[in-house]
Design a protein around this motif. Structure first.
Motif, PDB file in Angstrom:
ATOM      1  N   SER A 158      46.554  41.811  10.440  1.00 20.55           N
ATOM      2  CA  SER A 158      47.706  41.123  11.029  1.00 20.55           C
ATOM      3  C   SER A 158      47.300  39.781  11.620  1.00 20.55           C
ATOM      4  N   ALA A 159      48.247  38.850  11.612  1.00 22.81           N
ATOM      5  CA  ALA A 159      48.049  37.604  12.351  1.00 22.81           C
ATOM      6  C   ALA A 159      48.246  37.898  13.832  1.00 22.81           C
ATOM      7  N   HIS A 160      47.504  37.214  14.688  1.00 20.92           N
ATOM      8  CA  HIS A 160      47.497  37.553  16.118  1.00 20.92           C
ATOM      9  C   HIS A 160      48.863  37.355  16.779  1.00 20.92           C
ATOM     10  N   ASP A 161      49.626  36.391  16.324  1.00 20.58           N
ATOM     11  CA  ASP A 161      50.895  36.095  17.001  1.00 20.58           C
ATOM     12  C   ASP A 161      52.102  36.589  16.204  1.00 20.58           C
ATOM     13  N   TYR A 162      51.860  37.452  15.252  1.00 21.18           N
ATOM     14  CA  TYR A 162      52.967  37.867  14.394  1.00 21.18           C
ATOM     15  C   TYR A 162      53.461  39.236  14.818  1.00 21.18           C
ATOM     16  N   GLU A 163      54.744  39.338  15.164  1.00 18.78           N
ATOM     17  CA  GLU A 163      55.269  40.586  15.693  1.00 18.78           C
ATOM     18  C   GLU A 163      55.849  41.461  14.581  1.00 18.78           C
ATOM     19  N   SER A 164      55.800  42.731  14.805  1.00 16.31           N
ATOM     20  CA  SER A 164      56.427  43.755  13.965  1.00 16.31           C
ATOM     21  C   SER A 164      56.182  43.562  12.472  1.00 16.31           C
ATOM     22  N   ASP A 165      54.947  43.316  12.135  1.00 17.57           N
ATOM     23  CA  ASP A 165      54.653  43.310  10.711  1.00 17.57           C
ATOM     24  C   ASP A 165      53.755  44.500  10.393  1.00 17.57           C
ATOM     25  N   GLN A 166      53.700  44.843   9.136  1.00 17.34           N
ATOM     26  CA  GLN A 166      52.958  46.024   8.711  1.00 17.34           C
ATOM     27  C   GLN A 166      51.945  45.603   7.661  1.00 17.34           C
ATOM     28  N   VAL A 167      50.684  45.922   7.868  1.00 21.13           N
ATOM     29  CA  VAL A 167      49.680  45.556   6.872  1.00 21.13           C
ATOM     30  C   VAL A 167      49.803  46.471   5.658  1.00 21.13           C
ATOM     31  N   LEU A 168      49.139  46.074   4.588  1.00 22.98           N
ATOM     32  CA  LEU A 168      49.201  46.845   3.341  1.00 22.98           C
ATOM     33  C   LEU A 168      48.669  48.261   3.567  1.00 22.98           C
ATOM     34  N   PRO A 169      49.442  49.286   3.246  1.00 21.65           N
ATOM     35  CA  PRO A 169      48.959  50.662   3.429  1.00 21.65           C
ATOM     36  C   PRO A 169      47.664  50.876   2.626  1.00 21.65           C
ATOM     37  N   GLY A 170      46.702  51.546   3.228  1.00 19.37           N
ATOM     38  CA  GLY A 170      45.406  51.747   2.557  1.00 19.37           C
ATOM     39  C   GLY A 170      44.474  50.562   2.747  1.00 19.37           C
ATOM     40  N   PHE A 171      44.808  49.692   3.707  1.00 17.51           N
ATOM     41  CA  PHE A 171      44.041  48.449   3.921  1.00 17.51           C
ATOM     42  C   PHE A 171      42.578  48.722   4.212  1.00 17.51           C
ATOM     43  N   ARG A 172      42.299  49.780   5.002  1.00 13.88           N
ATOM     44  CA  ARG A 172      40.912  50.035   5.408  1.00 13.88           C
ATOM     45  C   ARG A 172      40.058  50.417   4.200  1.00 13.88           C
ATOM     46  N   ARG A 173      40.613  51.272   3.374  1.00  9.65           N
ATOM     47  CA  ARG A 173      39.876  51.696   2.183  1.00  9.65           C
ATOM     48  C   ARG A 173      39.663  50.501   1.239  1.00  9.65           C
ATOM     49  N   CYS A 174      40.710  49.673   1.099  1.00 15.07           N
ATOM     50  CA  CYS A 174      40.590  48.488   0.240  1.00 15.07           C
ATOM     51  C   CYS A 174      39.473  47.579   0.751  1.00 15.07           C
ATOM     52  N   LEU A 175      39.459  47.332   2.064  1.00 19.06           N
ATOM     53  CA  LEU A 175      38.447  46.425   2.621  1.00 19.06           C
ATOM     54  C   LEU A 175      37.045  47.020   2.472  1.00 19.06           C
ATOM     55  N   GLU A 176      36.926  48.331   2.709  1.00 23.09           N
ATOM     56  CA  GLU A 176      35.605  48.964   2.546  1.00 23.09           C
ATOM     57  C   GLU A 176      35.135  48.851   1.101  1.00 23.09           C
ATOM     58  N   THR A 177      36.068  49.049   0.170  1.00 23.65           N
ATOM     59  CA  THR A 177      35.706  48.976  -1.256  1.00 23.65           C
ATOM     60  C   THR A 177      35.335  47.548  -1.634  1.00 23.65           C
ATOM     61  N   PHE A 178      36.112  46.579  -1.160  1.00 24.11           N
ATOM     62  CA  PHE A 178      35.768  45.182  -1.440  1.00 24.11           C
ATOM     63  C   PHE A 178      34.418  44.824  -0.812  1.00 24.11           C
ATOM     64  N   GLY A 179      34.146  45.389   0.382  1.00 24.88           N
ATOM     65  CA  GLY A 179      32.858  45.139   1.043  1.00 24.88           C
ATOM     66  C   GLY A 179      31.698  45.625   0.181  1.00 24.88           C
ATOM     67  N   LYS A 180      31.864  46.809  -0.419  1.00 23.48           N
ATOM     68  CA  LYS A 180      30.804  47.344  -1.294  1.00 23.48           C
ATOM     69  C   LYS A 180      30.618  46.480  -2.534  1.00 23.48           C
ATOM     70  N   MET A 181      31.681  45.829  -2.968  1.00 18.78           N
ATOM     71  CA  MET A 181      31.583  44.937  -4.140  1.00 18.78           C
ATOM     72  C   MET A 181      30.931  43.604  -3.778  1.00 18.78           C
ATOM     73  N   GLY A 182      30.754  43.368  -2.465  1.00 18.54           N
ATOM     74  CA  GLY A 182      30.174  42.091  -2.034  1.00 18.54           C
ATOM     75  C   GLY A 182      31.182  40.959  -1.982  1.00 18.54           C
ATOM     76  N   VAL A 183      32.453  41.307  -1.821  1.00 18.00           N
ATOM     77  CA  VAL A 183      33.487  40.263  -1.734  1.00 18.00           C
ATOM     78  C   VAL A 183      33.270  39.433  -0.461  1.00 18.00           C
TER      79      VAL A 183
END
Ligand SMILES: [Fe+2]
Ligand SMILES: [Fe+2]
Length: 286
Positions: A158-183
């Motif tokens: 989320s952006a720090h000043d952005y209210e009532s927004d919802q990040v992409l569901p499964g975001f943590r798994r996506c980021l962990e997977t991208f991290g393993k790919m070296g993104v």
């Protein structure tokens, strides 16, 4: 030095601002980047005439590599049957036949992934396993030491000043997977305001030493800027060298009718080829 010019949310249709768009086109020509990235929401309602205008815009930059990805506004919201049966018909016809793409520019491998998910999550998006696999296979072929970039429309942080927004569901798994790919870098839009985040700050973990930088562009040519970019337009200019990456936010100045740099984030590469986030003085005005 590799130069990426990253705009987003052009929104051809009702919210589109032609005056700002003309300036944006002139700015692209002036900067002449190695790669132009446009991270979704080309249209407002996925209509043919909106797509034709978007196509005409893209045709002006057919001489340079361009990476695109669909946004939630690029599939029909109210034309239900079209959304169910052929949601990307107009996008495929006018913007790109492929929804997930791989582009190699110099040492950089850029993978764009469609997060628009018209059947399940029209607003906050989705990424599927097969898309993560698509990215993994593309990055496997990337040159050693090269930069790995993912382009999506929706946001994982989320952006720090952005209210009532919802990040992409499964975001943590996506980021962990991208991290393993070296993104190294994820580019997105959707929130209509520019910001830079570091996955290590957003989701701290003791084992996570190699963070991913997430850079979002505001809406570059629509009248629907949000939060601190309300009624504003922006894009990012990203310079990548062997030593560092610099993300600079440019904002449209109506009185001078030009885009001007307003903030920059300097991100030195670490010793183990991981990025070390070092913002130039808390966002460091330039
Ligand atoms: Fe948008
Ligand atoms: Fe969007």
């Amino acid at each position: 030095m590799l130069t990426l010019l990253h705009g987003s949310d052009l929104h051809f249709g009702k919210p589109f601002d032609p005056e700002v768009a003309e300036t944006f086109k002139a700015t692209i020509r002036e900067i002449d980047p190695d790669l132009l990235v446009l991270s979704g929401d080309f249209t407002q309602r996925a209509k043919v005439e909106e797509y034709q205008a978007a196509r005409a815009f893209l045709d002006e930059f057919s001489h340079m590599p361009v990476v695109v990805t669909p946004g939630n506004h690029d599939v029909p919201l109210y034309r239900i049957w079209e959304r169910i049966l052929s949601p990307h018909r107009n996008y495929r016809k006018y913007i790109s036949t492929d929804l997930d793409t791989v582009t190699v520019v110099g040492d950089a491998t850029v993978v764009s992934l469609d997060t628009s998910a018209p059947h399940s999550a029209i607003v906050n998006g989705r990424l599927k396993d097969r898309q993560l696999l698509f990215a993994a296979e593309a990055f496997d072929k990337a040159p050693a030491g090269g930069v790995k970039v993912v382009v999506v429309h929706h946001h994982f942080v989320s952006a720090h000043d952005y209210e009532s927004d919802q990040v992409l569901p499964g975001f943590r798994r996506c980021l962990e997977t991208f991290g393993k790919m070296g993104v190294d870098l994820i580019l997105g839009g959707h929130l209509h305001r520019a910001y830079v985040a570091d996955s290590r700050d957003a989701y701290p973990s003791e084992s996570d030493e190699s963070g991913i930088i997430l850079a979002h562009s505001g809406t570059t040519t629509s009248k629907r800027g949000r939060a601190r970019e309300r009624n504003k337009n922006s894009f990012n200019l990203i310079g990548i060298s062997r030593a560092q990456m610099v993300v600079t936010h440019y904002q449209y100045q109506p009185d001078r009718r030009q885009f001007e740099a307003v903030r920059a984030h300097r991100l030195p590469w670490g010793n183990q080829s991981a990025l070390q986030h070092e913002s130039a003085g808390n966002g460091g005005d330039v």
